[in-house]
Design an enzyme around this catalytic site. Structure first.
Site, PDB file in Angstrom:
ATOM      1  N   ASP A 173       4.450   8.412  -3.112  1.00 26.98           N
ATOM      2  CA  ASP A 173       3.805   7.111  -2.960  1.00 26.98           C
ATOM      3  C   ASP A 173       2.496   7.304  -2.187  1.00 26.98           C
ATOM      4  OD1 ASP A 173       4.952   3.909  -3.014  1.00 26.98           O
ATOM      5  OD2 ASP A 173       3.180   4.355  -1.810  1.00 26.98           O
ATOM      6  N   ASN A 213      12.130  -3.085  -6.694  1.00 26.98           N
ATOM      7  CA  ASN A 213      11.630  -4.447  -6.563  1.00 26.98           C
ATOM      8  C   ASN A 213      11.427  -5.042  -7.956  1.00 26.98           C
ATOM      9  OD1 ASN A 213      11.397  -4.332  -3.709  1.00 26.98           O
ATOM     10  ND2 ASN A 213       9.487  -3.185  -3.906  1.00 26.98           N
ATOM     11  N   HIS A 232       9.958   1.173 -11.413  1.00 31.68           N
ATOM     12  CA  HIS A 232      10.023   2.364 -10.549  1.00 31.68           C
ATOM     13  C   HIS A 232      11.072   2.163  -9.479  1.00 31.68           C
ATOM     14  CE1 HIS A 232       6.969  -0.431  -9.039  1.00 31.68           C
ATOM     15  NE2 HIS A 232       7.346  -0.070  -7.822  1.00 31.68           N
TER      16      HIS A 232
HETATM   17  P1  AMP Z   1       6.269  -2.058  -5.674  1.00 32.13           P
HETATM   18  O1  AMP Z   1       5.871  -3.031  -4.602  1.00 32.13           O
HETATM   19  O2  AMP Z   1       7.753  -1.834  -5.726  1.00 32.13           O
HETATM   20  O3  AMP Z   1       5.668  -2.415  -7.019  1.00 32.13           O
HETATM   21  O4  AMP Z   1       5.679  -0.668  -5.217  1.00 32.13           O
HETATM   22  C1  AMP Z   1       4.492  -0.125  -5.737  1.00 32.13           C
HETATM   23  C2  AMP Z   1       4.225   1.133  -4.953  1.00 32.13           C
HETATM   24  O5  AMP Z   1       3.279   1.896  -5.674  1.00 32.13           O
HETATM   25  C3  AMP Z   1       3.651   0.896  -3.560  1.00 32.13           C
HETATM   26  O6  AMP Z   1       4.492   1.469  -2.575  1.00 32.13           O
HETATM   27  C4  AMP Z   1       2.283   1.591  -3.631  1.00 32.13           C
HETATM   28  O7  AMP Z   1       1.933   2.222  -2.422  1.00 32.13           O
HETATM   29  C5  AMP Z   1       2.483   2.576  -4.762  1.00 32.13           C
HETATM   30  N1  AMP Z   1       1.277   2.991  -5.464  1.00 32.13           N
HETATM   31  C6  AMP Z   1       0.303   2.193  -5.974  1.00 32.13           C
HETATM   32  N2  AMP Z   1      -0.647   2.926  -6.584  1.00 32.13           N
HETATM   33  C7  AMP Z   1      -0.257   4.223  -6.467  1.00 32.13           C
HETATM   34  C8  AMP Z   1      -0.798   5.464  -6.890  1.00 32.13           C
HETATM   35  N3  AMP Z   1      -1.964   5.527  -7.565  1.00 32.13           N
HETATM   36  N4  AMP Z   1      -0.129   6.601  -6.588  1.00 32.13           N
HETATM   37  C9  AMP Z   1       1.031   6.545  -5.912  1.00 32.13           C
HETATM   38  N5  AMP Z   1       1.611   5.413  -5.488  1.00 32.13           N
HETATM   39  C10 AMP Z   1       0.978   4.263  -5.756  1.00 32.13           C
END
Ligand code: AMP
Length: 116
Positions: free
Chosen positions: A29, A86, A99
């Site tokens: 992440d 989520n 995810h």
């Molecule tokens: P969610 O709130 O469950 O949709 O989590 C999305 C997650 O994706 C968050 O923890 C972000 O920090 C992560 N995220 C967003 N863009 C990227 C990226 N380019 N590479 C890795 N993680 C990401």
């Protein structure tokens, strides 16, 4: 519509990939909430956990077995970890490509903070 995760899986956007097979890809992440914070993502574009079907059952099982393998590889299997998905607005979903978060490496505390 494709998200950043689809571009990471396709190798078109940067990420630290820690695991990949025919069904799922896992990477760090970008804004970690714990010493270990990995996202386990189906290679197939599925927006939310509410969009999965019976055809996706093998992939969903793989998300868990991949999580278990990654936790072992990262040395947090014994100390414990949390798997979290989520879904949509109230679930706090930001990226609309299904995810699973794998979080560990510290005591994570209660799953939800009480509001009263
Ligand atoms: P969610 O709130 O469950 O949709 O989590 C999305 C997650 O994706 C968050 O923890 C972000 O920090 C992560 N995220 C967003 N863009 C990227 C990226 N380019 N590479 C890795 N993680 C990401």
């Amino acid at each position: 519509m494709s998200t950043i995760f689809a571009r990471i899986i396709a190798g078109e956007a940067p990420a630290t990939i820690v695991y990949k097979d025919d069904l799922v890809t896992a990477f760090k992440d970008i804004r970690p909430l714990a010493p270990v914070h990995i996202l386990i993502v189906p290679n197939k574009e599925i927006p939310t956990v509410d969009d999965v079907t019976a055809d996706d059952e093998a992939m969903m099982g793989r998300m868990f077995t991949a999580a278990r393998k990654i936790a072992r590889d990262m040395g947090i299997a014994e100390s414990g970890y949390r798997l979290l998905v989520n879904c949509r607005d109230n679930g706090g979903q930001e990226v609309y490509h299904l995810h699973m978060h794998l979080l560990g490496g510290r005591r994570l505390g209660p799953m939800l903070a009480r509001r009263d």
